[in-house]
Design an enzyme around this catalytic site. Structure first.
Site, PDB file in Angstrom:
ATOM      1  N   HIS A  67       0.727  -0.943  -0.241  1.00  0.00           N
ATOM      2  CA  HIS A  67      -0.276  -0.175   0.087  1.00  0.00           C
ATOM      3  C   HIS A  67       1.204   0.999  -0.309  1.00  0.00           C
ATOM      4  O   HIS A  67       0.544   1.642  -1.071  1.00  0.00           O
ATOM      5  CB  HIS A  67      -1.296   0.059   2.030  1.00  0.00           C
ATOM      6  CG  HIS A  67      -1.823   1.108   1.903  1.00  0.00           C
ATOM      7  ND1 HIS A  67      -3.041   1.376   0.781  1.00  0.00           N
ATOM      8  CD2 HIS A  67      -0.857   2.267   1.981  1.00  0.00           C
ATOM      9  CE1 HIS A  67      -3.705   2.231   1.523  1.00  0.00           C
ATOM     10  NE2 HIS A  67      -2.665   2.941   2.425  1.00  0.00           N
ATOM     11  N   GLU A  68       2.159   1.385   1.094  1.00  0.00           N
ATOM     12  CA  GLU A  68       2.405   2.490   0.643  1.00  0.00           C
ATOM     13  C   GLU A  68       3.566   2.699   0.077  1.00  0.00           C
ATOM     14  O   GLU A  68       3.848   3.639  -1.106  1.00  0.00           O
ATOM     15  CB  GLU A  68       3.497   2.448   2.257  1.00  0.00           C
ATOM     16  CG  GLU A  68       2.671   2.182   3.725  1.00  0.00           C
ATOM     17  CD  GLU A  68       1.826   3.355   3.431  1.00  0.00           C
ATOM     18  OE1 GLU A  68       2.170   4.317   2.956  1.00  0.00           O
ATOM     19  OE2 GLU A  68       0.482   3.408   4.593  1.00  0.00           O
ATOM     20  N   HIS A  71       2.060   4.244  -2.805  1.00  0.00           N
ATOM     21  CA  HIS A  71       2.049   5.962  -3.045  1.00  0.00           C
ATOM     22  C   HIS A  71       3.488   6.710  -3.548  1.00  0.00           C
ATOM     23  O   HIS A  71       3.721   7.758  -4.365  1.00  0.00           O
ATOM     24  CB  HIS A  71       1.513   6.420  -1.396  1.00  0.00           C
ATOM     25  CG  HIS A  71       0.588   5.884  -0.582  1.00  0.00           C
ATOM     26  ND1 HIS A  71      -1.134   6.827  -1.558  1.00  0.00           N
ATOM     27  CD2 HIS A  71      -0.003   5.617   0.314  1.00  0.00           C
ATOM     28  CE1 HIS A  71      -1.653   7.222  -0.060  1.00  0.00           C
ATOM     29  NE2 HIS A  71      -1.045   5.823   0.800  1.00  0.00           N
TER      30      HIS A  71
END
Length: 152
Positions: A67-68, A71
């Site tokens: 998820h990170e 980003h």
């Protein structure tokens, strides 16, 4: 798991799922409470919550890392990296990353309960916050309050 291991894991996940290298730092931040991790826009570093690793294990941690990294890679590429952006949601689906992490099972804080009783009419008050008995009186008869018990 220490700092070098988490750095290596993030680099491996980046190459495996995104086919792009992770060139910045990944660290555990023990101050994170309500989130699994965060991507820092200015430094491009990733901070992860160590408690998620302790409670849920490496599988959940890899999901948070993916998820990170979504980003990270979108921000580096100059595309939409925010949760609401279409690019971000499409990349999440592509790499099978969770949009939100699991809720943390936190030990319930001991909730203190204070009990007071009116000396005149014996009406009992149950409060979560302590009352200054010199300042406050019974709402029914204006009698003085006395503390009965404090339970935690």
């Amino acid at each position: 798991m220490d700092e070098q291991e988490i750095q290596r894991l993030v680099e491996e996940v980046s190459l495996q799922y995104f086919e792009m290298p992770f060139l910045h730092k990944a660290v555990f931040n023990n101050r994170l409470r309500t989130t699994g991790g965060r991507y820092l826009l200015k430094s491009h570093n990733i901070e992860l919550n160590y408690r998620y690793y302790e409670v849920y294990g490496e599988e959940e941690l890899v999901g948070i890392i993916k998820h990170e990294l979504c980003h990270y890679h979108l921000h580096i590429a100059g595309r939409g990296y925010k949760h609401r952006d279409r690019d971000f949601r499409e990349l999440l689906k592509k790499v099978d990353a969770p949009r939100f992490c699991k809720r943390m099972i936190n030990e319930e804080k001991e909730k203190k309960i204070y009990k007071y009783e009116c000396m005149e009419c014996s009406l009992q008050y149950v409060r979560r916050r302590q009352i200054n008995t010199k300042r406050y009186v019974c709402g029914k008869c204006k009698g003085k309050l006395k503390p009965i018990s404090k339970t935690s």
